[in-house]
Design a protein around this motif. Structure first.
Motif, mmCIF file in Angstrom:
data_model
loop_
_atom_site.group_PDB
_atom_site.id
_atom_site.type_symbol
_atom_site.label_atom_id
_atom_site.label_comp_id
_atom_site.label_asym_id
_atom_site.label_seq_id
_atom_site.Cartn_x
_atom_site.Cartn_y
_atom_site.Cartn_z
ATOM 1 N N PHE A 174 34.259 -49.933 -25.373
ATOM 2 C CA PHE A 174 33.227 -50.926 -25.672
ATOM 3 C C PHE A 174 32.222 -51.086 -24.539
ATOM 4 O O PHE A 174 31.318 -51.919 -24.637
ATOM 5 C CB PHE A 174 33.874 -52.287 -25.955
ATOM 6 C CG PHE A 174 34.898 -52.261 -27.051
ATOM 7 C CD1 PHE A 174 34.579 -51.787 -28.316
ATOM 8 C CD2 PHE A 174 36.184 -52.695 -26.816
ATOM 9 C CE1 PHE A 174 35.517 -51.749 -29.318
ATOM 10 C CE2 PHE A 174 37.139 -52.667 -27.821
ATOM 11 C CZ PHE A 174 36.809 -52.187 -29.071
ATOM 12 N N ASN A 175 32.383 -50.307 -23.489
ATOM 13 C CA ASN A 175 31.550 -50.496 -22.303
ATOM 14 C C ASN A 175 31.024 -49.173 -21.746
ATOM 15 O O ASN A 175 31.072 -48.921 -20.546
ATOM 16 C CB ASN A 175 32.338 -51.242 -21.221
ATOM 17 C CG ASN A 175 32.648 -52.666 -21.615
ATOM 18 O OD1 ASN A 175 31.822 -53.567 -21.503
ATOM 19 N ND2 ASN A 175 33.869 -52.887 -22.109
ATOM 20 N N GLY A 176 30.539 -48.332 -22.660
ATOM 21 C CA GLY A 176 29.914 -47.082 -22.244
ATOM 22 C C GLY A 176 30.823 -46.154 -21.474
ATOM 23 O O GLY A 176 30.364 -45.415 -20.603
ATOM 24 N N LYS A 202 36.492 -51.828 -17.786
ATOM 25 C CA LYS A 202 36.169 -52.996 -16.964
ATOM 26 C C LYS A 202 37.310 -54.006 -16.881
ATOM 27 O O LYS A 202 37.128 -55.107 -16.360
ATOM 28 C CB LYS A 202 34.909 -53.669 -17.507
ATOM 29 C CG LYS A 202 33.657 -52.809 -17.376
ATOM 30 C CD LYS A 202 32.408 -53.571 -17.780
ATOM 31 C CE LYS A 202 31.153 -52.742 -17.543
ATOM 32 N NZ LYS A 202 29.922 -53.486 -17.890
ATOM 33 N N ARG A 203 38.474 -53.634 -17.401
ATOM 34 C CA ARG A 203 39.613 -54.541 -17.304
ATOM 35 C C ARG A 203 40.033 -54.711 -15.848
ATOM 36 O O ARG A 203 39.905 -53.782 -15.042
ATOM 37 C CB ARG A 203 40.786 -54.021 -18.130
ATOM 38 C CG ARG A 203 40.521 -53.976 -19.630
ATOM 39 C CD ARG A 203 41.672 -53.338 -20.380
ATOM 40 N NE ARG A 203 41.864 -51.954 -19.953
ATOM 41 C CZ ARG A 203 42.962 -51.245 -20.188
ATOM 42 N NH1 ARG A 203 43.969 -51.794 -20.841
ATOM 43 N NH2 ARG A 203 43.042 -49.998 -19.789
ATOM 44 N N LYS A 204 40.533 -55.885 -15.529
ATOM 45 C CA LYS A 204 40.948 -56.194 -14.163
ATOM 46 C C LYS A 204 42.365 -56.755 -14.176
ATOM 47 O O LYS A 204 42.568 -57.954 -14.367
ATOM 48 C CB LYS A 204 39.983 -57.206 -13.519
ATOM 49 C CG LYS A 204 38.555 -56.693 -13.388
ATOM 50 C CD LYS A 204 37.635 -57.752 -12.795
ATOM 51 C CE LYS A 204 36.204 -57.259 -12.685
ATOM 52 N NZ LYS A 204 35.287 -58.296 -12.139
ATOM 53 N N PRO A 205 43.369 -55.880 -14.009
ATOM 54 C CA PRO A 205 44.745 -56.381 -13.961
ATOM 55 C C PRO A 205 44.907 -57.363 -12.808
ATOM 56 O O PRO A 205 44.170 -57.282 -11.820
ATOM 57 C CB PRO A 205 45.567 -55.109 -13.730
ATOM 58 C CG PRO A 205 44.674 -53.984 -14.203
ATOM 59 C CD PRO A 205 43.281 -54.424 -13.875
ATOM 60 N N PRO A 206 45.850 -58.303 -12.905
ATOM 61 C CA PRO A 206 46.888 -58.334 -13.929
ATOM 62 C C PRO A 206 46.423 -58.963 -15.236
ATOM 63 O O PRO A 206 45.498 -59.764 -15.265
ATOM 64 C CB PRO A 206 47.963 -59.207 -13.269
ATOM 65 C CG PRO A 206 47.189 -60.168 -12.422
ATOM 66 C CD PRO A 206 46.047 -59.363 -11.881
ATOM 67 N N TYR A 207 47.128 -58.560 -16.314
ATOM 68 C CA TYR A 207 46.982 -59.205 -17.604
ATOM 69 C C TYR A 207 48.044 -60.301 -17.671
ATOM 70 O O TYR A 207 49.154 -60.130 -17.187
ATOM 71 C CB TYR A 207 47.185 -58.193 -18.735
ATOM 72 C CG TYR A 207 46.411 -56.918 -18.520
ATOM 73 C CD1 TYR A 207 45.032 -56.888 -18.696
ATOM 74 C CD2 TYR A 207 47.049 -55.749 -18.119
ATOM 75 C CE1 TYR A 207 44.317 -55.723 -18.486
ATOM 76 C CE2 TYR A 207 46.340 -54.572 -17.902
ATOM 77 C CZ TYR A 207 44.969 -54.567 -18.082
ATOM 78 O OH TYR A 207 44.267 -53.416 -17.855
ATOM 79 N N PRO A 256 25.658 -61.624 -26.159
ATOM 80 C CA PRO A 256 25.618 -61.660 -27.628
ATOM 81 C C PRO A 256 25.858 -60.265 -28.194
ATOM 82 O O PRO A 256 25.159 -59.307 -27.847
ATOM 83 C CB PRO A 256 24.207 -62.159 -27.934
ATOM 84 C CG PRO A 256 23.395 -61.796 -26.731
ATOM 85 C CD PRO A 256 24.326 -61.841 -25.551
ATOM 86 N N LEU A 257 26.848 -60.156 -29.075
ATOM 87 C CA LEU A 257 27.240 -58.871 -29.633
ATOM 88 C C LEU A 257 27.259 -58.974 -31.154
ATOM 89 O O LEU A 257 27.789 -59.935 -31.712
ATOM 90 C CB LEU A 257 28.627 -58.463 -29.118
ATOM 91 C CG LEU A 257 28.766 -58.356 -27.593
ATOM 92 C CD1 LEU A 257 30.224 -58.201 -27.197
ATOM 93 C CD2 LEU A 257 27.936 -57.190 -27.065
ATOM 94 N N ARG A 312 30.613 -52.484 -29.943
ATOM 95 C CA ARG A 312 30.461 -53.028 -28.595
ATOM 96 C C ARG A 312 31.512 -54.087 -28.286
ATOM 97 O O ARG A 312 31.560 -54.606 -27.176
ATOM 98 C CB ARG A 312 29.056 -53.615 -28.438
ATOM 99 C CG ARG A 312 27.935 -52.577 -28.597
ATOM 100 C CD ARG A 312 26.584 -53.228 -28.375
ATOM 101 N NE ARG A 312 26.471 -53.805 -27.044
ATOM 102 C CZ ARG A 312 25.585 -54.748 -26.712
ATOM 103 N NH1 ARG A 312 24.770 -55.218 -27.634
ATOM 104 N NH2 ARG A 312 25.533 -55.207 -25.485
ATOM 105 N N PHE A 313 32.316 -54.431 -29.277
ATOM 106 C CA PHE A 313 33.426 -55.358 -29.052
ATOM 107 C C PHE A 313 34.475 -55.120 -30.127
ATOM 108 O O PHE A 313 34.253 -54.342 -31.063
ATOM 109 C CB PHE A 313 32.957 -56.817 -29.026
ATOM 110 C CG PHE A 313 32.373 -57.335 -30.331
ATOM 111 C CD1 PHE A 313 32.980 -58.376 -31.002
ATOM 112 C CD2 PHE A 313 31.199 -56.804 -30.854
ATOM 113 C CE1 PHE A 313 32.438 -58.877 -32.183
ATOM 114 C CE2 PHE A 313 30.650 -57.297 -32.027
ATOM 115 C CZ PHE A 313 31.275 -58.336 -32.696
ATOM 116 N N VAL A 314 35.629 -55.756 -29.975
ATOM 117 C CA VAL A 314 36.732 -55.529 -30.899
ATOM 118 C C VAL A 314 36.396 -56.148 -32.251
ATOM 119 O O VAL A 314 36.136 -57.353 -32.349
ATOM 120 C CB VAL A 314 38.031 -56.144 -30.350
ATOM 121 C CG1 VAL A 314 39.190 -55.838 -31.287
ATOM 122 C CG2 VAL A 314 38.328 -55.605 -28.954
#
Length: 420
Positions: A390-392, A396-401, A256-257, A266-268
């Protein structure tokens, strides 16, 4: 009980991993998500249709709908997308979050992102900001088949430079720049985030562009641009329909944000973001990113520079809730497709105001740019909520997109055992 739980986990894992190659001529072989065998058999026996979640099925945990992975991207994350009638695919890779060195506008050709319309414009260079593409974000195609894009002009960690934010239009038949309109004050603010756009060829000698400024600060608005003259004006800058809602809460990947102005994000979040036109361009639909409401305006009023701000505000129609949408797109029947970063899904708003779930899957993270062809809906998945900001400080992105697509009409289901 433990064995049953492990069995369910294994079945779900196999479901997410199961793919079959699509037979379409696309730059990357497509992976088609398949529903569970039990649900497929049930639907085949009842006449077919796209599987959905809800009271007659699972409770929203399983994937639903069929979609193809058109392309996987490593490196920069994708945002805007346009697909021409001939099947050419163009994708924007903005630099406002990560100032990458790759193409900011590219065409997908045989498994490669080719800088488009050429390396001189799309790749970083020493050229003046007004003379190159800085950060391509929203994209669209007009009724003449030309590709339009909003260059938000922003490079991560740098102030917005004069000449950087602009509208550009390319003719895919010749790969040439047709229009370039640099955005300037007072339509452009120092903290502007020119996010998305739609082009209306029914108003103005050469058409009218409608741009959403979601703002990197707290000053969102709509920007209306007359293409022939380049005249631009900022409207509804204080109207609730363009504003991010303080106290807005979204549950993103189970967390929850809450958006609280003045506190670290903390989020877009942002104001006016998603935008789309009705099929005959008589109405513009738009929505703030940090809101669940959808709004609309008659384009006859919006495109007329003599209409007052008060008259525009009075003409705004609250179309009701649409979920946590980023991108919006309209098909030929006037149905609006809304991305949903909270539910990892894409919804369709029908002309009577009802909604259909088109696709739902844990891989649909931060669905962003969305585009309708005659037969399919395309959408980019940028994983924007996982950015380091958004994550300190941890990316935390994990390709591939992914770039995905799904059919506008349900895939037919067949049962060879069904009696004739």
């Amino acid at each position: 009980m433990a064995g049953q739980g492990e069995g369910r986990t294994l079945r779900r894992r196999r479901l997410l991993q199961s793919v079959m190659l699509g037979g379409c001529a696309l730059p990357v072989a497509a992976g088609l998500l398949r529903p569970s065998a039990a649900r497929a058999a049930q639907e085949a026996g009842s006449g077919g249709g796209t599987p959905t979640t809800g009271v007659n099925g699972d409770q929203g945990y399983e994937p639903a709908g069929s979609f193809e992975i058109v392309a996987d991207f490593y490196g920069p994350g994708p945002s805007g997308v346009v697909v021409t009638d001939s099947g050419r695919i163009f994708v924007g890779f903005p630099r406002h979050a990560v100032n990458h060195k790759g193409a900011t506008l590219g065409e997908l050709v045989q498994g490669r992102v080719v800088p488009w319309p050429g390396a001189d414009l799309s790749l970083p260079s020493a050229a003046a900001p007004a003379d190159r593409l800085m950060s391509i974000h929203g994209m669209t195609m007009d009724t003449q088949g030309r590709v339009w894009a909003i260059d938000d002009g922003k490079l991560a960690g740098q102030p917005l430079q004069p000449g950087a934010a602009k509208l550009v239009c390319f003719d895919p038949q010749t790969n040439r720049l047709v229009h370039k309109i640099v955005l300037t004050a007072p339509a452009l603010l120092p903290d502007s985030h020119m996010n998305d756009l739609r082009v209306d060829m029914t108003h103005g000698p050469a058409g009218t562009a409608y741009v959403t400024d979601s703002s990197f600060g707290h000053s969102p608005a709509l920007v209306v641009v007359d293409i022939a003259s380049g005249r631009q004006r900022r409207v509804l800058a204080t109207h609730p329909s363009t504003q991010a809602e303080p106290g807005f809460m979204a549950v993103v990947e189970g967390v929850p944000l809450v958006y609280t102005p003045g506190k670290p994000l903390r989020f877009v979040v942002g104001g006016a973001d998603g935008v789309t036109l009705s099929p005959n361009s008589d109405r513009l639909f738009y929505a703030p990113l940090t809101s669940r409401r959808l709004y609309s305006l008659p384009t006859a009023l919006l495109a007329d520079p003599t209409v007052s701000e008060a008259a525009l505000a009075a003409a705004v129609k609250d179309e009701g809730e649409k979920g946590t949408a980023d991108g919006l797109a309209t098909d030929a029947q006037g149905r609006i497709y809304t991305t949903n970063f909270e539910q990892d899904c894409i919804l369709r708003r029908n002309t009577d105001g009802s909604f259909d779930l088109m696709v739902h899957d844990p891989r649909i993270l931060s669905p962003d740019g969305i585009f309708c062809t005659k037969t399919h809906v395309y959408c980019t998945l940028g994983q924007w909520n996982r950015l380091a900001s958004f994550n300190g400080g941890q990316d935390k992105r994990k390709p591939p997109y992914h770039l995905i697509r799904f059919p506008i009409e349900p895939v037919p289901a067949y049962n060879t055992e069904q009696k004739i």
